[in-house]
Each structure stands twice: as structure tokens, then as C-alpha cells.
Design a protein around this motif. Structure first.
Motif, PDB file in Angstrom:
ATOM      1  N   TYR A  72      -2.646   6.437   3.060  1.00 51.06           N
ATOM      2  CA  TYR A  72      -3.297   5.310   3.747  1.00 51.06           C
ATOM      3  C   TYR A  72      -3.858   5.825   5.059  1.00 51.06           C
ATOM      4  N   VAL A 129     -10.253   4.343   7.879  1.00 46.40           N
ATOM      5  CA  VAL A 129     -11.288   4.083   6.869  1.00 46.40           C
ATOM      6  C   VAL A 129     -11.074   2.706   6.231  1.00 46.40           C
ATOM      7  N   THR A 130     -12.096   2.256   5.495  1.00 51.94           N
ATOM      8  CA  THR A 130     -12.001   0.908   4.918  1.00 51.94           C
ATOM      9  C   THR A 130     -11.582   0.918   3.440  1.00 51.94           C
ATOM     10  N   GLY A 131     -11.637   2.081   2.780  1.00 56.41           N
ATOM     11  CA  GLY A 131     -11.425   2.083   1.319  1.00 56.41           C
ATOM     12  C   GLY A 131      -9.987   2.212   0.868  1.00 56.41           C
ATOM     13  N   ASN A 132      -9.002   1.932   1.723  1.00 58.09           N
ATOM     14  CA  ASN A 132      -7.598   2.070   1.298  1.00 58.09           C
ATOM     15  C   ASN A 132      -7.252   1.067   0.198  1.00 58.09           C
ATOM     16  N   LYS A 133      -6.364   1.502  -0.718  1.00 59.26           N
ATOM     17  CA  LYS A 133      -5.937   0.579  -1.785  1.00 59.26           C
ATOM     18  C   LYS A 133      -4.804  -0.301  -1.243  1.00 59.26           C
ATOM     19  N   THR A 167       0.838  -1.197   0.000  1.00 61.10           N
ATOM     20  CA  THR A 167       0.000   0.000   0.000  1.00 61.10           C
ATOM     21  C   THR A 167       0.878   1.254   0.000  1.00 61.10           C
TER      22      THR A 167
END
Ligand SMILES: Cc1cc2nc3c(=O)[nH]c(=O)nc-3n(C[C@H](O)[C@H](O)[C@H](O)COP(=O)(O)OP(=O)(O)OC[C@H]3O[C@@H](n4cnc5c(N)ncnc54)[C@H](O)[C@@H]3O)c2cc1C
Length: 505
Positions: free
Chosen positions: A434, A438-442, A267
Motif C-alpha cells: 500500500y 498513489v491512488t491505485g491501491n487496492k 487493504t
């Protein structure tokens, strides 16, 4: 263990099982040496192994390499071996078929384990590290040739805390990347190469493999005998074959086969702006040594004991650089137009000057990324199993169950905080990418499949498959985890240890 007459369970399931085209040994030159070795898969590690066997034994061994592809490199879709892989691309983008295998497309970055990869002082890891330390120079020389003499991969730590966490990696020169072309093609006349044949099963005689079953895409079946077999069909396909072997011969069952599948989860943590890549006085600009790029990374240790590495991604948003990478890594088409290239002319000139004259990668100071690649927790619930649906060869496909655990995310969050403190200490301007809240991290897996044919339970430290006298396996799946390195060269050290053990009798 079965002691009765040799059986080939695979045969009964093959559509064209009666069509045994070539019996064992047919077509061999007379006076062939008795040590007949079959290498299953002529990719990265198969090519390395073949070359080393020839270096060490020359004509005293007869080597037959069975490769399911040929000179054209194909992905799994083109090869007809698609896996059911849910939320990971490790099978579709992380492996290639044909002579040279995935080394035809890999980054070619070479690194080794050291004691920082064993923070818990685990005895299995201590042995892996011992083997790496013992053979890393030999492996470097095999891969880099003369350049190995100019690269110090274990620079003595000096100065502060950051310097003690540095690890050096070497990217192979682009034209040295495909290990078949580099290691086997020059000596091809000394290897019997059987291309376009896939190994689909084993014939077991007591505690030995008597023969392997080969199948072509058109369904033709052959048997091949040998004194010993090396399974180097890549981590995923080797595991599929081991699962099939154990399903066909339940007495060979090893409970850790296919369990604890891990990868590096990668990430982007931060983007740093308007600065050179210098931290605590250490310059992270990659250097050019004899045409190879030498990089530095930071070994990362999370509070929960997990290990990974922090590295830097340069020139990411520069389209002319993207073009260079697309061309180098074998993409047949590019999204970059002439206009982009003209606009990037200044960059390209600086890049060329850097590579040819200044001997360092040109890094655009506008912005660069701080990337984290973290190992996954072991044990974990990720697994590989045989799927119900067959692939294009009529063989059970692989089902891959992969996810990122809570513990994995805790490790990322912890290292992220350590890196933020480092950037602040160095008074750098940065943007966070990052966000642990939150949940939407790549977060992606980066094609370093490990853990599911582990040393110590499924195979020995020198690759011998438990319960069988003449089958060895080498792939990254034998490593319990990838920790702080791109792991392929570490497996080559286990090949060297095996060859040394053999030579010692
Ligand atoms: C984009 C990318 C970049 C990477 N970068 C790096 C890096 O910088 N450093 C690093 O250490 N690792 C890197 N890796 C991982 C590395 O490429 C692999 O670990 C390595 O190539 C695996 O080698 P292998 O010999 O096990 O498998 P492969 O090289 O995939 O070879 C397996 C061979 O077996 C053949 N085969 C498969 N099944 C059968 C069968 N049943 N019968 C006969 N033949 C069969 C295949 O056709 C293939 O030729 C990268 C991977 C990718 C995808």
C-alpha cells in the motif's frame, strides 16, 4: 402518531393486494400461548434470537419465523432483490438469503468490543462495551459450546506495547457455521416456519405494529399479526424496510435512518518474506482449540482517533490452500487442478499434521501478508435510500451510496507507518503493497455494514425501535462502527441484554 383505523400503505402498491390468502392467526393450534412473536428473517441473528427465546421461554411463547428464502442459500441476484450499489459489493457479495442467511457463507470469526474500541471515551461506546463484556461469555458458549471454556478472549496484557494491543478471535468450526442448522433446526417443531415469504410492509396501529405484510415471489399476499415483532432481515434489508416504514408513516421518521453507512475498508499493507509470523516475541500463528481456530490481531489506533485492526493472511499464494478454502466455504467449482494438488501434496500433509497433531495452522514461511481493516470515519456521507426502480418483487430496491473518504485514507496511511516501524524493529524482510502517495491501491469493503440504524437514535441499546412499542431490530447496522472486530457476535450481546431486560420485567 396515527390513532385511526389500521392502515397498510404497502397494500395499495402491491400488484396482487386483494389476494389476502391468510388472515391473522389462521391455522394456529388451539390453546396457543398469547405471546405471539414474529421474527422477520431467519438468518444469523434471527436464528440466534429464536433459539434463545426458546431456551428462555420454551412453550410460553409462540414463535413464527418468516423467511424469504428456504433451505437453498441464494445471493441477491438469485433472490431477485438486487440493490443499486455503485462502487461497493456489500449487497451482491456481502449477504445471503435462506435459512441461516449469511452465516451459511460467513467466516464465522467471533470477537467482542472492549475498552480499546473507545479511545474517545464516548458514552454510547462505553455502554456498547459494557454490554459486550457482560454477555460475551454467554454468546461464546452459545456459539462454541464446550470449546468456550478453553478460549480466553481477554488475555491479560503483559510485556510491551504490542501485547497491550492484542485481541483474540475464534473461528467457529466449519460445521457450526450455519446458525439455523446449528440453533433452530434441532428444535424446528417448536417454531412455525414460513419460508419463501418476504415481509414487504407493516400495518401500524397507533404506536404499535399490528401486522406485517408477506409477499411470495409469485405476488401472493398475506397478513400476519403478532404481539411483538423482531426485524432480523440483515443490515441492508432491515434498513430498506425501516425506510419504507418511515416513508409510509412519516410520523415515525427517524432522521439517522440510512445515514453514516460504514464498513471495514481492507487493504494489504506489506508482504513479509522468509520469516515466521513472530513480532516482538509474540507468535501470531493461529492455534487449534477443540477444532476451532483461535487467532490474534492487533488493535490499530490511527493518529486521527480512528480504530481498526491489523491481521495476518497466511498461505495466500499456495494453490492447495486456496483449494481447501474454496471447498470449505461452499464454492461449487474450483479453479485448482489435479496438478496443483499433487504439487501441493507436501503442503497438504504439513497442513493436516498441524491441524490434527500440532494443533496450529501450518504457515508457509515463504511469505505472508499484513492486512489492515480500518473503520470508516463517522459521521460520513455514505447512505442508504429507497431507489426509484422496483426489484423482482415490485418493491423499491435499495440505493447504496458508498465511498472512501479523505479521513479514511489518512487513517490507513498513519497505521501503515506504525506497522512499517514494527516490521523494521523486528528486522523482517518485507515488500510494501500500500502506497499512500498513489491512488491505485487496492482497498475494499469487507461486508461489515454498520452505522445506519444506530443505537441511541434509531434503536435503543436493547434494539427497541424508537416510536414503536412492539418492534425490535438487531443487525450490525445498529452499531455506530465496527472498530476492531468482525461485528456479528457483538450484536448477539445486545440480544442477550434485551432478553435479560425482558426477563426482569
Ligand atoms: C464472506 C463473509 C464473511 C463474513 N465473515 C464474518 C466473520 O467472520 N465474523 C463476523 O462477525 N461477521 C462476518 N461477516 C458478516 C456476517 O456474516 C453478518 O454480519 C451476519 O451474518 C449478518 O446476520 P443477519 O442475521 O443480520 O443477516 P443474515 O444472516 O443475512 O440474515 C438475514 C435473513 O433475513 C432474510 N430476509 C431478508 N429480507 C427479508 C424479508 N424482507 N422478509 C423475510 N426474510 C428476509 C434473509 O433471507 C436472511 O436469511 C461475513 C460476511 C460475509 C459475506
Amino acid at each position: 402518531m396515527k390513532k385511526n383505523k389500521p392502515t397498510t400503505p404497502a397494500d395499495s402498491k402491491l400488484p396482487n393486494a386483494g389476494a389476502v390468502l391468510q388472515s391473522a392467526g389462521a391455522g394456529l393450534p388451539s390453546g396457543a400461548p398469547s405471546k405471539r412473536i414474529c421474527v422477520i428473517g431467519c438468518g444469523t441473528l434471527g436464528s440466534y434470537l429464536i433459539r434463545r427465546l426458546l431456551d428462555l421461554y420454551g412453550g410460553a411463547v409462540e414463535i413464527i419465523a418468516v423467511e424469504m428464502g428456504d433451505h437453498k442459500i441464494r445471493n441477491e441476484e438469485e433472490m431477485g432483490v438486487t440493490a443499486e450499489a455503485g462502487n461497493t459489493n456489500v449487497a451482491s457479495l456481502g449477504r445471503y438469503f435462506g435459512l441461516g442467511g449469511t452465516s451459511a457463507r460467513w467466516g464465522g470469526q467471533v470477537l467482542f468490543f472492549d475498552k480499546r474500541d473507545n479511545p474517545e471515551n464516548d458514552p454510547i461506546w462505553a455502554e456498547i462495551i459494557r454490554i459486550n463484556r457482560k454477555h460475551q461469555q454467554t454468546v461464546l458458549e452459545q456459539l462454541l459450546g464446550n470449546t468456550a471454556r478453553f478460549v480466553s478472549i481477554n488475555p491479560e496484557a503483559s510485556g510491551g506495547e504490542l501485547s497491550a494491543s492484542l485481541k483474540t478471535g475464534v473461528w467457529l468450526r466449519y460445521n457450526r457455521r450455519n446458525l439455523y442448522k446449528r440453533m433452530v433446526r434441532p428444535v424446528r417443531s417448536r417454531v412455525q416456519l414460513k419460508t419463501n415469504r418476504r415481509i414487504v410492509g407493516f400495518q401500524v396501529e397507533g404506536n404499535r405494529i399490528g401486522a406485517v405484510v408477506l409477499k411470495s415471489a409469485d405476488g401472493k399476499v398475506e397478513h400476519l399479526t403478532a404481539d411483538r415483532f423482531y426485524l432480523t432481515a440483515g443490515a441492508l434489508e432491515s434498513c430498506r424496510l425501516m425506510l419504507k416504514l418511515q416513508a409510509d408513516f412519516p410520523e415515525l421518521h427517524q432522521q439517522n435512518t440510512g445515514k453514516n453507512f460504514g464498513d471495514h475498508i481492507s487493504t494489504e499493507l506489506f508482504v513479509v518474506q522468509d520469516a515466521r509470523p513472530v513480532l516482538d516475541g509474540i507468535d501470531f500463528t493461529p492455534q487449534v482449540v477443540n477444532g476451532s481456530l483461535v487467532t490474534k490481531r492487533i488493535v490499530a489506533l490511527a493518529g486521527n482517533g480512528m480504530v481498526g485492526f491489523v491481521h495476518f493472511v497466511f498461505n495466500k499464494d499456495i494453490r492447495a490452500f486456496k483449494f481447501l478454502k474454496e471447498m470449505l466455504f461452499g464454492k461449487m467449482s474450483t479453479s485448482i487442478g489435479i496438478k496443483d494438488l499433487l504439487q501441493g501434496a507436501g503442503f497438504l500433509l504439513r497442513f493436516a499434521w498441524g491441524m490434527l497433531v500440532a494443533k496450529r495452522l501450518y504457515v508457509h514461511p515463504g511469505q505472508w501478508s499484513v492486512q489492515l481493516d480500518m473503520e470508516q470515519a463517522v459521521p460520513n456521507s455514505n447512505s442508504l435510500a429507497l431507489a426509484d426502480l422496483p426489484d423482482r418483487y415490485g418493491e423499491p430496491a435499495l440505493r447504496i451510496n458508498w465511498d472512501i473518504s479523505k479521513k479514511d485514507k489518512e487513517a490507513i496511511a498513519d497505521v501503515r507507518n506504525q506497522v512499517e516501524a514494527l516490521l523494521r524493529r523486528n528486522k523482517l524482510k518485507f515488500k510494501a503493497k500500500y502506497d499512500p502517495a498513489v491512488t491505485g491501491n487496492k482497498v475494499e469493503d469487507v461486508y461489515h455494514p454498520v452505522g445506519f440504524l444506530p443505537v441511541g437514535s434509531v434503536v435503543s441499546m436493547t434494539g427497541k425501535v424508537k416510536g414503536l412499542e412492539n418492534l425490535w431490530h438487531f443487525s450490525t447496522a445498529m452499531l455506530p462502527s465496527a472498530r476492531s472486530i468482525n461485528p456479528t457476535a457483538a450484536v448477539m450481546c445486545h440480544i442477550e441484554e434485551h432478553l435479560e431486560e425482558e426477563a426482569a420485567g
